[in-house]
Design a protein around this motif. Structure first.
Motif, PDB file in Angstrom:
ATOM      1  N   SER A  70       3.247   0.730 -44.979  1.00 53.08           N
ATOM      2  CA  SER A  70       3.498  -0.158 -43.849  1.00 53.08           C
ATOM      3  C   SER A  70       4.761   0.245 -43.095  1.00 53.08           C
ATOM      4  O   SER A  70       4.908  -0.029 -41.923  1.00 53.08           O
ATOM      5  CB  SER A  70       3.614  -1.597 -44.334  1.00 53.08           C
ATOM      6  OG  SER A  70       4.627  -1.686 -45.310  1.00 53.08           O
ATOM      7  N   SER A  71       5.681   0.882 -43.804  1.00 52.56           N
ATOM      8  CA  SER A  71       6.891   1.391 -43.148  1.00 52.56           C
ATOM      9  C   SER A  71       7.416   2.542 -43.983  1.00 52.56           C
ATOM     10  O   SER A  71       6.890   2.813 -45.058  1.00 52.56           O
ATOM     11  CB  SER A  71       7.953   0.292 -43.070  1.00 52.56           C
ATOM     12  OG  SER A  71       8.453   0.021 -44.360  1.00 52.56           O
ATOM     13  N   ARG A  72       8.442   3.194 -43.488  1.00 52.80           N
ATOM     14  CA  ARG A  72       9.032   4.270 -44.272  1.00 52.80           C
ATOM     15  C   ARG A  72       9.581   3.657 -45.562  1.00 52.80           C
ATOM     16  O   ARG A  72      10.338   2.703 -45.525  1.00 52.80           O
ATOM     17  CB  ARG A  72      10.161   4.934 -43.477  1.00 52.80           C
ATOM     18  CG  ARG A  72      10.472   6.344 -43.890  1.00 52.80           C
ATOM     19  CD  ARG A  72      11.316   7.014 -42.814  1.00 52.80           C
ATOM     20  NE  ARG A  72      12.531   6.236 -42.545  1.00 52.80           N
ATOM     21  CZ  ARG A  72      13.617   6.277 -43.300  1.00 52.80           C
ATOM     22  NH1 ARG A  72      13.670   7.041 -44.366  1.00 52.80           N
ATOM     23  NH2 ARG A  72      14.672   5.558 -42.999  1.00 52.80           N
ATOM     24  N   PRO A  73       9.173   4.197 -46.730  1.00 57.63           N
ATOM     25  CA  PRO A  73       9.605   3.584 -47.981  1.00 57.63           C
ATOM     26  C   PRO A  73      11.087   3.846 -48.263  1.00 57.63           C
ATOM     27  O   PRO A  73      11.630   4.876 -47.849  1.00 57.63           O
ATOM     28  CB  PRO A  73       8.747   4.295 -49.031  1.00 57.63           C
ATOM     29  CG  PRO A  73       7.791   5.159 -48.310  1.00 57.63           C
ATOM     30  CD  PRO A  73       8.270   5.335 -46.921  1.00 57.63           C
ATOM     31  N   SER A  74      11.713   2.892 -48.962  1.00 55.34           N
ATOM     32  CA  SER A  74      13.060   3.110 -49.499  1.00 55.34           C
ATOM     33  C   SER A  74      12.903   3.353 -50.989  1.00 55.34           C
ATOM     34  O   SER A  74      12.121   2.690 -51.635  1.00 55.34           O
ATOM     35  CB  SER A  74      13.922   1.878 -49.311  1.00 55.34           C
ATOM     36  OG  SER A  74      13.735   1.352 -48.029  1.00 55.34           O
TER      37      SER A  74
END
Ligand code: ADP
Ligand code: ADP
Length: 223
Positions: A70-74
């Motif tokens: 869903s977004s760039r992972p951390s």
């Protein structure tokens, strides 16, 4: 879409022992992690947990299959996650700098994050001057600074003593309840998985595959 969606994932490496063979580290992995869901991936050493996480993080390519996030992972790793040449506050502020936030915006956000992980007094310290538990808190805060919806954690508390580990598990849950990200948390500890997760995905090895996917029935206290 969900926080993480892995479909038909295979990963093979060259086999160091037998040159004519491949080592299949991951076999046909399907895994969905919904927004706000905390999933522990549990399995013995060598079953492919870290490989799965590195591929989900975009640090390695799959042999086959698709990964959507869903977004760039951390990402938070077990150790060596913080930059030793930066202070605690600079470490946490680093993703904010990359994102182009102004100095004033960064200051404010770094103060909030320091408070969230209980390091308000330690912003000016270097990693070598603080404990292992504090370094992991710094790693967690820096991952949260990234502001993505997906947090990938590879045995983040594995190198800590029991007391510190339990304290950080509790803190992580509290933070998660406030930030509500999709979390994939890797562990080989059944206790840790049951304590943290909404769902436990169990892997076995040779080759690494998912053998069970269990909703934790008794659950944690929720609002
Ligand atoms: P886990 O995290 O569950 O301990 P890993 O993902 O580290 O398992 O490893 C899964 C399997 O893939 C192991 O057999 C390991 O030796 C192999 N493997 C992992 N990374 C590599 C690599 N870069 N090259 C070759 N084999 C690898
Ligand atoms: P830069 O390298 O951009 O000049 P700094 O090295 O001053 O930035 O710090 C990086 C980030 O950490 C900034 O957001 C800064 O405000 C914050 N920061 C630095 N030192 C501290 C501290 N002791 N306490 C809280 N925040 C700090």
């Amino acid at each position: 879409m969900s926080g993480l969606s892995v479909r038909g994932l295979w990963k093979a490496y060259p086999n160091a022992d037998r040159k004519d063979e491949l080592l299949v580290a991951l076999e046909d992995i399907d895994l969905e992690i919904a927004d706000n869901e905390f999933v522990c991936v549990l399995g013995p050493s060598g079953c492919g947990k870290s490989t799965l996480l590195r591929i989900a993080a975009g640090l390695e390519k799959p042999s086959l299959g698709t990964i959507e996030t869903s977004s760039r992972p951390s990402v938070v790793f077990q150790e060596h996650g913080v930059f030793p040449w930066l202070t605690v506050a600079q470490n946490i502020g680093y993703p904010l700098k990359l994102r182009g936030l102004s100095r004033a915006q960064r200051n404010e956000r770094v103060e909030q994050l320091l408070e969230l992980v209980g390091l308000s007094e330690f912003g000016g310290y270097f990693p070598a001057q603080i404990s292992g538990g504090m370094r992991q808190r710094t790693s967690v805060a820096r991952a949260l600074a990234d502001d993505g919806d997906l947090l990938l954690m590879d045995e983040p508390f594995g190198a800590l003593d029991e007391q510190t580990r339990v304290a950080l598990q509790q803190e992580l849950l509290q933070i998660w309840e406030r930030t509500s990200k999709a979390v994939m948390f890797i562990t080989h500890s059944v206790d840790e998985a049951l304590m943290l997760a909404d769902r436990v995905v169990v892997m076995s090895h040779r080759p690494g595959r998912i053998i069970d996917d269990i909703a934790v029935p008794f659950g944690r206290p929720r609002d």
